[in-house]
Design a protein around this motif. Structure first.
Motif, PDB file in Angstrom:
ATOM      1  N   ARG A  28       0.837  -1.206   0.000  1.00 41.13           N
ATOM      2  CA  ARG A  28       0.000   0.000   0.000  1.00 41.13           C
ATOM      3  C   ARG A  28       0.874   1.259   0.000  1.00 41.13           C
ATOM      4  NH1 ARG A  28      -5.180  -0.266   0.231  1.00 41.13           N
ATOM      5  NH2 ARG A  28      -5.301  -2.300   1.194  1.00 41.13           N
ATOM      6  N   ALA A  32       0.960   4.072  -2.996  1.00 39.73           N
ATOM      7  CA  ALA A  32       0.702   5.490  -2.739  1.00 39.73           C
ATOM      8  C   ALA A  32       1.867   6.358  -3.211  1.00 39.73           C
ATOM      9  CB  ALA A  32       0.436   5.711  -1.250  1.00 39.73           C
ATOM     10  N   GLU A  35       1.839   6.540  -6.839  1.00 40.80           N
ATOM     11  CA  GLU A  35       0.571   7.106  -7.308  1.00 40.80           C
ATOM     12  C   GLU A  35      -0.115   6.205  -8.326  1.00 40.80           C
ATOM     13  OE1 GLU A  35       1.203  11.165  -8.503  1.00 40.80           O
ATOM     14  OE2 GLU A  35       2.010  11.705  -6.535  1.00 40.80           O
ATOM     15  N   TYR A  38      -3.661   0.427  -5.708  1.00 40.25           N
ATOM     16  CA  TYR A  38      -3.160  -0.644  -4.860  1.00 40.25           C
ATOM     17  C   TYR A  38      -3.320  -2.008  -5.535  1.00 40.25           C
ATOM     18  CZ  TYR A  38      -3.182  -4.208  -1.264  1.00 40.25           C
ATOM     19  OH  TYR A  38      -2.963  -5.358  -0.573  1.00 40.25           O
ATOM     20  N   ALA A 142       4.406   9.362   0.159  1.00 38.40           N
ATOM     21  CA  ALA A 142       3.023   9.047  -0.203  1.00 38.40           C
ATOM     22  C   ALA A 142       2.165  10.262   0.058  1.00 38.40           C
ATOM     23  CB  ALA A 142       2.546   7.867   0.625  1.00 38.40           C
ATOM     24  N   PRO A 145      -4.279   9.596   1.297  1.00 37.80           N
ATOM     25  CA  PRO A 145      -5.017   8.469   0.732  1.00 37.80           C
ATOM     26  C   PRO A 145      -6.055   8.953  -0.274  1.00 37.80           C
ATOM     27  CG  PRO A 145      -5.024   8.384   3.135  1.00 37.80           C
ATOM     28  CD  PRO A 145      -4.405   9.675   2.733  1.00 37.80           C
ATOM     29  N   SER A 146      -6.401   8.082  -1.221  1.00 39.57           N
ATOM     30  CA  SER A 146      -7.391   8.433  -2.236  1.00 39.57           C
ATOM     31  C   SER A 146      -8.667   8.904  -1.568  1.00 39.57           C
ATOM     32  CB  SER A 146      -7.709   7.218  -3.112  1.00 39.57           C
ATOM     33  OG  SER A 146      -6.551   6.843  -3.808  1.00 39.57           O
TER      34      SER A 146
END
Length: 151
Positions: A28, A32, A35, A38, A142, A145-146
């Motif tokens: 993960r 991230a 980009e 996952y 990273a 999160p999306s």
């Protein structure tokens, strides 16, 4: 010749892991940082594990690590393995080419493809992370999160 997204991501994952010192990133984390989704990264990591290039450790303190074979792997060999042995053009597909029996193009394209791979053969994953790439990879972090709001 154009690499598939799978091969491109596999090379980027290997490069990312090659610059990791102590911390073992998770799949993960790598997704991230790069980009990319996952799910795509997980498929790539599974294939790299199968090839013996990446080791995945579960549990607390776990994560992904590049193996010795992964560090010294030939980029040309990796691309050959990940791209498969297919021709650049599909002469035998659903609508076979009427020139296939006497075509000189197919052989020329096959030689060009092999020259492409051969030009990558001397490079290793470690070579790909020499300066300036390695320090840049270390500087990547990273993003949120999306779906998370950026500030």
């Amino acid at each position: 010749m154009r690499l598939t997204r799978f091969t491109d991501l596999a090379l980027r994952v290997l490069m990312r892991l090659a610059v990791e010192d102590a911390d073992l990133p998770t799949t993960r984390d790598v997704a991230a940082t790069m980009e990319v989704p996952y799910t795509h990264t997980a498929k790539v990591v599974a294939r790299l594990q199968h090839l013996g290039l990446v080791e995945a450790r579960r549990g607390r303190g776990g994560g992904l690590a590049l193996t010795g074979a992964g560090r010294s792997a030939s980029v040309g060999g990796l691309v050959r393995e990940l791209e498969g042995a297919g021709d650049v053009v599909d002469c035998e597909g659903a609508a076979p080419c009427p020139l296939r029996a006497a075509c000189l193009l197919r052989g020329a394209l096959r030689r060009a493809q092999e020259a492409f791979f051969a030009s990558l053969d001397p490079l290793t994953v470690n070579d790909l992370v020499a300066a300036p790439t390695g320090p840049l990879l270390l500087g990547l972090s990273a993003g949120p999160p999306s779906g998370a709001a950026r500030t």
